[in-house]
Design a protein around this motif. Structure first.
Motif, PDB file in Angstrom:
ATOM      1  N   GLN A 155      21.142  29.251  44.390  1.00 51.90           N
ATOM      2  CA  GLN A 155      20.018  29.229  43.451  1.00 51.90           C
ATOM      3  C   GLN A 155      20.385  29.924  42.139  1.00 51.90           C
ATOM      4  O   GLN A 155      20.132  29.405  41.047  1.00 51.90           O
ATOM      5  CB  GLN A 155      18.813  29.918  44.088  1.00 51.90           C
ATOM      6  N   LYS A 211      21.172  28.213  38.259  1.00 50.42           N
ATOM      7  CA  LYS A 211      20.467  28.688  37.068  1.00 50.42           C
ATOM      8  C   LYS A 211      21.454  28.959  35.942  1.00 50.42           C
ATOM      9  O   LYS A 211      21.161  28.674  34.753  1.00 50.42           O
ATOM     10  CB  LYS A 211      19.674  29.962  37.390  1.00 50.42           C
ATOM     11  N   SER A 250      10.472  17.320  46.022  1.00 50.12           N
ATOM     12  CA  SER A 250      11.327  17.790  44.927  1.00 50.12           C
ATOM     13  C   SER A 250      12.295  16.694  44.488  1.00 50.12           C
ATOM     14  O   SER A 250      12.535  16.500  43.292  1.00 50.12           O
ATOM     15  CB  SER A 250      12.109  19.035  45.354  1.00 50.12           C
ATOM     16  N   GLN A 293      17.901  20.987  38.019  1.00 51.77           N
ATOM     17  CA  GLN A 293      16.531  21.446  38.232  1.00 51.77           C
ATOM     18  C   GLN A 293      16.086  21.253  39.676  1.00 51.77           C
ATOM     19  O   GLN A 293      15.520  22.161  40.289  1.00 51.77           O
ATOM     20  CB  GLN A 293      15.579  20.718  37.276  1.00 51.77           C
ATOM     21  N   VAL A 294      16.358  20.053  40.212  1.00 54.18           N
ATOM     22  CA  VAL A 294      15.935  19.801  41.588  1.00 54.18           C
ATOM     23  C   VAL A 294      16.756  20.633  42.565  1.00 54.18           C
ATOM     24  O   VAL A 294      16.240  21.109  43.586  1.00 54.18           O
ATOM     25  CB  VAL A 294      16.032  18.290  41.919  1.00 54.18           C
ATOM     26  N   HIS A 312      18.026  23.650  41.962  1.00 58.44           N
ATOM     27  CA  HIS A 312      17.514  25.010  41.860  1.00 58.44           C
ATOM     28  C   HIS A 312      16.203  25.141  42.631  1.00 58.44           C
ATOM     29  O   HIS A 312      15.961  26.137  43.335  1.00 58.44           O
ATOM     30  CB  HIS A 312      17.305  25.370  40.385  1.00 58.44           C
ATOM     31  N   GLU A 313      15.357  24.119  42.532  1.00 61.84           N
ATOM     32  CA  GLU A 313      14.067  24.149  43.218  1.00 61.84           C
ATOM     33  C   GLU A 313      14.246  24.110  44.737  1.00 61.84           C
ATOM     34  O   GLU A 313      13.599  24.870  45.471  1.00 61.84           O
ATOM     35  CB  GLU A 313      13.215  22.958  42.764  1.00 61.84           C
ATOM     36  N   GLN A 318      13.349  26.910  47.603  1.00 68.39           N
ATOM     37  CA  GLN A 318      12.555  26.554  48.778  1.00 68.39           C
ATOM     38  C   GLN A 318      13.255  26.997  50.062  1.00 68.39           C
ATOM     39  O   GLN A 318      12.607  27.513  50.986  1.00 68.39           O
ATOM     40  CB  GLN A 318      12.312  25.046  48.818  1.00 68.39           C
TER      41      GLN A 318
END
Length: 267
Positions: free
Chosen positions: A75, A79, A165, A201-202, A204-205, A209
């Motif tokens: 994660q 970023k 996501s 983005q996905v 990282h999301e 999670q």
């Protein structure tokens, strides 16, 4: 930091890790990363089943801790890539190669979590089938749910969350199921700056999670281990009590006939 378990809890849970092979029983194969459960049902001997559980308690907690830490590292790394992409039109190939590696590793993390949940639920089913005392033991789960059904619910929720996501990036859950499909999707997304942004983005999301989901799974495993410890202690206490009663019965003094007294037959 892994939880510290008391002596009674160290020998609790079944080995759920999808990547670990159980050498204690030759007929038992650990599940693969696709989520196949350990074949607990192949253990015909109940004592062997319980002994296997006793020997592998702490391993489940350790692996979940490592998985959660790795998800958090991924994660944070994704970023960093997102920030890099803000300063350039597109990430260079060598950097994108690292992105692909991290995202593929993230997919593997998801697989391992699913495998753990599946195997722990499978073990709960086997114990309920073989031991009435275990099946009758009450849990603190909502609505008197079993651990097996609760693991299934966790698994479904995790998959649905990931699918949501992925959908935001115009991807499907099927494209995240295998290494080949994942890498193919990432290669296509790498061709444009917009695709790279969406992938990061996905990713990282999903990583965020998984950090949360693995914590929930770890809590569920810990709760199951505590209940199993209670059951095993009760079983052992009952055995010890029965043994003590047998010893007391067989070791009781037999009253002898006093010297000089003759036993007359009764007619």
């Amino acid at each position: 930091m892994p939880h510290r378990y008391s002596g009674s809890n160290r020998w609790l849970a079944c080995l759920a890790a999808a990547s670990v092979t159980l050498g204690a029983a030759g007929a038992v194969q650990a599940g693969t990363a696709t989520g196949a459960a350990t074949e607990w049902t192949q253990l015909a001997n109940n004592a062997q089943l319980v002994d296997l559980m006793k020997s592998s308690g702490i391993q489940v907690d350790n692996q979940l801790t490592q998985i959660s830490q790795l998800a958090e590292q991924i994660q944070n790394q994704l970023k960093i890539y997102e920030n890099m992409l803000q300063n350039t039109a597109q990430l260079p190939d060598h950097v994108w190669g690292q992105v692909e590696s991290d995202l593929n590793q993230l997919r593997s993390i998801v697989d391992q979590g699913q495998g753990i949940a599946f195997s722990m639920g499978n073990a709960d089913d086997v114990l309920q089938q073989r031991f009435q005392s275990y099946a009758d033991l009450k849990t603190n789960l909502p609505d008197n749910a079993t651990f097996s059904s609760t693991y299934q619910s966790w698994s479904n929720t995790n998959r649905d969350t990931i699918a949501s996501s992925l959908k935001a990036a115009s991807l499907t859950a099927d494209q995240f199921d295998s290494e080949e499909d994942t890498m193919s999707s990432l290669r296509s997304m790498s061709e444009t700056a917009d695709g790279q942004v969406k992938a990061l983005q996905v990713g990282h999301e999903i990583a965020a999670q998984q950090v949360a989901q693995m914590q929930k799974l770890r809590g569920l495993v810990s709760q199951q281990m505590t209940m199993m410890g209670t059951w095993l202690q009760t079983e052992q206490t009952d055995k010890d009590l029965a043994q003590a009663r047998r010893e007391k019965f067989f070791n009781a003094e037999v009253k002898s006939v006093p010297d000089g007294q003759k036993m007359e037959p009764r007619w």
